[in-house]
Design an enzyme around this catalytic site. Structure first.
Site, PDB file in Angstrom:
ATOM      1  N   CYS A 163       0.804  -1.228   0.000  1.00 47.54           N
ATOM      2  CA  CYS A 163       0.000   0.000   0.000  1.00 47.54           C
ATOM      3  C   CYS A 163       0.832   1.271   0.000  1.00 47.54           C
ATOM      4  O   CYS A 163       0.282   2.371  -0.039  1.00 47.54           O
ATOM      5  CB  CYS A 163      -0.949  -0.020   1.190  1.00 47.54           C
ATOM      6  SG  CYS A 163      -1.982  -1.499   1.206  1.00 47.54           S
ATOM      7  N   GLU A 314       0.066   5.110  13.273  1.00 49.26           N
ATOM      8  CA  GLU A 314       0.358   6.319  12.517  1.00 49.26           C
ATOM      9  C   GLU A 314       0.265   7.547  13.418  1.00 49.26           C
ATOM     10  O   GLU A 314       1.081   8.480  13.304  1.00 49.26           O
ATOM     11  CB  GLU A 314      -0.584   6.477  11.328  1.00 49.26           C
ATOM     12  CG  GLU A 314      -0.254   7.691  10.477  1.00 49.26           C
ATOM     13  CD  GLU A 314      -1.120   7.849   9.236  1.00 49.26           C
ATOM     14  OE1 GLU A 314      -0.746   8.627   8.347  1.00 49.26           O
ATOM     15  OE2 GLU A 314      -2.180   7.176   9.173  1.00 49.26           O
ATOM     16  N   LYS A 335      -9.368   8.002   2.822  1.00 48.16           N
ATOM     17  CA  LYS A 335      -9.805   6.622   2.548  1.00 48.16           C
ATOM     18  C   LYS A 335     -11.213   6.378   3.076  1.00 48.16           C
ATOM     19  O   LYS A 335     -11.875   5.421   2.657  1.00 48.16           O
ATOM     20  CB  LYS A 335      -8.835   5.607   3.148  1.00 48.16           C
ATOM     21  CG  LYS A 335      -7.511   5.497   2.411  1.00 48.16           C
ATOM     22  CD  LYS A 335      -6.629   4.404   3.013  1.00 48.16           C
ATOM     23  CE  LYS A 335      -5.289   4.318   2.318  1.00 48.16           C
ATOM     24  NZ  LYS A 335      -4.415   5.480   2.612  1.00 48.16           N
TER      25      LYS A 335
END
Length: 412
Positions: A163, A314, A335
């Site tokens: 990804c 993250e 997303k």
């Protein structure tokens, strides 16, 4: 620190939000979701535990001629559409072929071609397997189709880093332009993996949201009830060139690509490093390689897949990088609207980052109803005006295998 200015002069996309980059951006600003129930017969027949995905708003067979599409895997079909659109947006420049390159990406490649061919072999025998099967399934098929379609002869390279793939392709393009390998490069990525096998596999590893009763709200980054990502498909492409080359031909310029960085976790094949140390290094290097400081960053397009573990990792990386100032930086998690385009995710999010700088508007994060108290981010929930003046934004991508890639852009 590179000595040349690298700029974005063209964008193209086909995504779950729209058949073009501009349509995708406008529908992102409207807060639309690209997720919907899958109506293919194999969903019920194979008893898939996840029955929805973020399918491309415009299928490639509606755009390409039948003769061309039959010789390309769906991932390559998306790639060609996005790249041609970006090239046209850049003005279809008259460039010396030997100074024009391609840096492309995919996470999985031609999965439809591979598995359809396997079914044909088992059910009908080897003589019925199409002779174009290998050229269609190979991961570099997208790069090859683009360079042949547009006449790029400075090299057509392919990144396969899960990804993080298409963000890494943008980093590579920046480095190749700085090194003088080309004057102009198309960079980006594509994916077409809404197929029973990837759906079943991602669901088996508990990576996908299973909110079958409400696909449009299933992807919910940072929400306390997030339970996985929504599989998406599509492609996005950026035309990148040296500022000198762009100005010489009178090109419009969307933004400057300040630089990028790639690191690796060396931690786990699917799980991110929970402390996010390597991801943090990528963010720092992407900004500081341009000669700027982290204090210059005014907007972040986060990787934010809506997985319980990934979103936290993250956040920890961001906190390590920006410290107390993180709470005042607007963060968009797009997303939530597009689903996760895997190898194409970084490229579409790079376009969203460029558009955010161009229009000075941070796009919204939909479906966030109750923010996880452990993730103290300033998440943009409605389109938000960004300040005037010189703006810098970063876009993050992280992938299975511990791949981290970050790019930094500046307004012009």
């Amino acid at each position: 620190m590179g000595t040349k200015k690298i700029v974005v002069t063209g964008i193209g996309a086909t995504s779950p939000l729209g058949g073009t980059a501009e349509e995708s951006w406008q529908n992102l600003l409207k807060g639309e979701s690209g997720a919907s129930p899958l109506e293919q017969e194999w969903v019920a027949r194979l008893e898939l535990p996840v029955t929805f995905a973020a399918q491309a708003r415009v299928q490639p067979t509606e755009v390409l001629e039948r003769v061309e599409s039959k010789r390309l895997d769906p991932a390559t079909q998306f790639a060609v559409i996005a790249a041609r659109a970006a090239w046209a947006d850049a003005g279809s420049p008259d460039v010396v072929p030997e100074r024009f390159g391609v840096d492309w990406a995919t996470g999985i490649g031609g999965v439809w071609t591979l598995l359809d061919a396997w079914d044909t072999l088992r059910e009908r025998g080897p003589r019925r397997v199409l002779p174009m099967t290998v050229p269609m399934l190979m991961p570099n098929a997208g790069a090859a189709a683009i360079e042949m379609s547009l006449g790029a002869r400075a090299g057509a390279r392919t990144v396969v880093s899960a990804c993080a793939s298409s963000t890494e392709s943008v980093v590579n393009a920046y480095e190749h332009l700085q090194a003088g390998y080309a004057d102009i490069i198309i960079a980006g990525g594509a994916e077409a993996a809404i197929h029973p096998l990837p759906l079943a596999s991602f669901a088996s590893m508990q990576a996908l949201s299973k909110q079958n009763d409400s696909p449009a709200t299933a992807s919910r980054p940072y929400d306390v009830n997030r339970d996985g990502f929504v599989l998406g498909e599509g492609a996005a492409a950026l035309v990148l060139e040296t500022e000198e080359h762009a100005l010489a031909r009178g090109a419009k310029i969307y933004a400057e690509l300040l630089g990028g960085a790639v690191t690796s976790d060396a931690f786990h094949i699917t799980a991110p490093d929970p402390e996010g140390s390597a991801a943090a290094r990528a963010m720092i290097a992407a900004v500081e390689s341009s000669g700027l400081t982290l204090d210059d960053v005014a907007h972040i397009n986060a990787h934010a897949t809506s997985t319980p573990v990934g979103d936290i990792a993250e956040y920890k990386a961001l906190l390590h990088v920006f410290g107390d100032r993180l709470a005042s930086i607007p963060v968009s998690a797009t997303k939530a609207s597009t689903g996760h385009l895997l190898g194409g995710a970084g490229a579409i999010e790079a376009i969203f980052t460029v558009k955010a700088l161009q229009e000075r508007t941070a796009p919204p994060t939909i479906n966030l109803t109750e923010q996880d108290p452990e993730i103290a981010l300033d998440v943009v929930r409605e389109p938000r005006a960004l300040p005037e003046g010189d703006l810098v934004a970063i876009s993050n991508s992280f992938g299975f295998g511990g791949h981290n890639a970050v790019v930094a852009f500046r307004s012009v």
